[in-house]
Design a protein around this motif. Structure first.
Motif, short mmCIF file in Angstrom:
data_model
loop_
_atom_site.label_atom_id
_atom_site.label_comp_id
_atom_site.label_asym_id
_atom_site.label_seq_id
_atom_site.Cartn_x
_atom_site.Cartn_y
_atom_site.Cartn_z
N TYR A 33 0.83 -1.21 0.00
CA TYR A 33 0.00 0.00 0.00
C TYR A 33 0.86 1.26 0.00
N PHE A 34 1.96 1.23 0.71
CA PHE A 34 2.85 2.38 0.78
C PHE A 34 3.45 2.69 -0.59
N ILE A 35 3.95 1.63 -1.25
CA ILE A 35 4.55 1.81 -2.58
C ILE A 35 3.51 2.31 -3.58
N LEU A 36 2.32 1.69 -3.56
CA LEU A 36 1.26 2.12 -4.48
C LEU A 36 0.81 3.55 -4.19
N GLY A 37 0.75 3.90 -2.91
CA GLY A 37 0.37 5.26 -2.55
C GLY A 37 1.37 6.29 -3.04
N ILE A 38 2.67 6.00 -2.84
CA ILE A 38 3.72 6.91 -3.30
C ILE A 38 3.67 7.04 -4.83
N TRP A 39 3.49 5.91 -5.50
CA TRP A 39 3.44 5.94 -6.97
C TRP A 39 2.21 6.72 -7.47
N SER A 40 1.08 6.54 -6.79
CA SER A 40 -0.15 7.27 -7.17
C SER A 40 0.03 8.77 -6.97
N LEU A 41 0.63 9.15 -5.85
CA LEU A 41 0.87 10.58 -5.59
C LEU A 41 1.83 11.16 -6.63
N PHE A 42 2.87 10.41 -6.97
CA PHE A 42 3.82 10.88 -7.97
C PHE A 42 3.15 11.06 -9.34
N ALA A 44 -0.13 11.49 -9.94
CA ALA A 44 -1.08 12.60 -9.88
C ALA A 44 -0.35 13.95 -9.92
N PHE A 45 0.76 14.04 -9.20
CA PHE A 45 1.53 15.29 -9.18
C PHE A 45 2.08 15.59 -10.58
N THR A 46 2.58 14.58 -11.26
CA THR A 46 3.13 14.78 -12.61
C THR A 46 2.07 15.29 -13.57
N ILE A 47 0.89 14.64 -13.53
CA ILE A 47 -0.19 15.06 -14.42
C ILE A 47 -0.62 16.50 -14.13
N LEU A 48 -0.77 16.83 -12.84
CA LEU A 48 -1.19 18.18 -12.47
C LEU A 48 -0.12 19.21 -12.84
N TRP A 49 1.15 18.87 -12.64
CA TRP A 49 2.22 19.81 -12.97
C TRP A 49 2.30 20.06 -14.47
N VAL A 50 2.20 18.99 -15.27
CA VAL A 50 2.23 19.16 -16.73
C VAL A 50 1.04 19.99 -17.20
N THR A 51 -0.14 19.72 -16.62
CA THR A 51 -1.33 20.48 -17.00
C THR A 51 -1.18 21.95 -16.63
N ALA A 52 -0.71 22.20 -15.41
CA ALA A 52 -0.52 23.60 -14.98
C ALA A 52 0.54 24.30 -15.83
N SER A 53 1.62 23.60 -16.16
CA SER A 53 2.69 24.20 -16.96
C SER A 53 2.24 24.54 -18.37
N SER A 54 1.25 23.78 -18.88
CA SER A 54 0.78 24.03 -20.24
C SER A 54 0.04 25.36 -20.36
N PHE A 55 -0.36 25.94 -19.23
CA PHE A 55 -1.06 27.23 -19.24
C PHE A 55 -0.13 28.40 -18.91
N LYS A 56 1.17 28.13 -18.77
CA LYS A 56 2.13 29.18 -18.46
C LYS A 56 2.79 29.69 -19.73
N SER A 57 3.50 30.79 -19.59
CA SER A 57 4.39 31.25 -20.65
C SER A 57 5.75 30.60 -20.43
N ASN A 58 6.60 30.61 -21.47
CA ASN A 58 7.93 30.02 -21.31
C ASN A 58 8.73 30.72 -20.22
N ARG A 59 8.60 32.04 -20.14
CA ARG A 59 9.31 32.79 -19.11
C ARG A 59 8.84 32.37 -17.71
#
Length: 297
Positions: A33-42, A44-59
């Motif tokens: 459960y610990f390994i699956l939880g860490i992997w799930s959080l990683f 989810a964080f990656t998807i959210l970060w990529v999505t948020a970054s897609s709405f930024k400017s390069n600067r």
């Protein structure tokens, strides 16, 4: 009095035993459960970060890498969809994947039904051949397939790519649907025969609808694989206008060394992710029901 004391003592021993068993179970499952939880959080964080970054400017992407964008730059998606031709690649992927998916299910469902419900000489051998087909690396088939498709004149075409997707997807689909059809009670099939249904009517009006969760599960697995498939499209598609989304994203990532438009790349990644995520969210319950159904014989 002694009987009551013995009874109370037995209850206490039973409670201690159950508690010890639960603790052992938790101790055994906690690392997983610990390994699956860490992997799930990683993930989810990656998807959210990529999505948020897609709405930024390069600067803003390089200056405020981990911050939430204060201003949404939708032009990143417009540029990725039009200038980089991700819209064309999206249409290409949609056409070839959906058409291949329909044909795969149309062919695999009756084959799996016959292999699971009809007993005949060579039944197990045929099923074994399908299972063996899953284990054959598709990379070993590139050269003969390339020669055959070139001779047939369908290399570097959407039809040829869709045909390859159908061929490589059938063994897995037949294997997974065989379990689903095999889990359906035989009494339902016999009841249809008693009511006067032909063999085809039994399959189409009774067995096929009952196997819907299994068909949806197979469709989701195949869609996710075909939607993200890269190697086959890379080998058999040379025309830039016929590229699928993974090929388009690869071309976009190569262009980054000249343009530096990283937010455009993030937008392209989101365009690829959205269909698979939406498909899973909408059909996740049926998919889980299908997996459970196929595991029960």
């Amino acid at each position: 009095m002694d009987i009551d004391q013995d009874y109370t003592k037995n209850i206490q021993i039973s409670k201690k035993t159950l508690l010890i068993d639960k603790l052992k179970k938790w101790a055994r499952l906690t690392p997983s459960y610990f390994i699956l939880g860490i992997w799930s959080l990683f993930t989810a964080f990656t998807i959210l970060w990529v999505t948020a970054s897609s709405f930024k400017s390069n600067r803003q992407l390089f200056k405020e890498t981990w911050k939430i964008p204060t201003e949404l730059h939708f032009e990143n998606y417009v540029k990725a969809w039009t200038t980089v031709k991700m819209g064309t690649y999206f249409i290409n992927s949609t056409i070839v994947v959906l058409s291949a998916l329909v044909i795969v299910l149309f062919i695999s469902a009756p084959v799996a039904y016959i292999l699971s419900r009809v007993k005949f000489k060579g039944n197990n051998l045929i099923l074994t051949l399908f299972i063996a087909g899953i284990g054959i690396p598709v990379q070993l088939l590139y050269i003969p397939l390339f020669v055959i498709m070139t001779d047939l004149g369908i290399n570097n075409t959407m039809f040829g790519l869709g045909l390859l997707y159908v061929v490589v997807s059938i063994p897995f689909t037949v294997f997974i649907l065989t379990g689903f059809f095999g889990s359906i009670p035989k009494e339902l099939e016999e009841a249809g025969v008693i009511d006067g249904c032909s063999d085809f009517q039994v399959y189409w009006k009774i067995m096929f609808p009952l196997a819907t969760p299994g068909l949806i599960t197979a469709a989701i697995f195949n869609f996710i694989w075909l939607w993200n498939e890269y190697q086959i499209a890379l080998v058999f598609i040379n025309n830039p206008d016929l590229r699928t989304l993974p090929l388009g994203l690869y071309a976009l990532s190569n262009a980054m060394q000249y343009t530096g438009d990283w937010v455009g790349l993030m937008a392209g990644v989101v365009i690829i992710m959205v269909p698979t995520i939406l498909l899973y969210v909408i059909l996740s319950e049926k998919m889980i029901a299908g997996i459970t159904m196929g595991s029960v014989k």
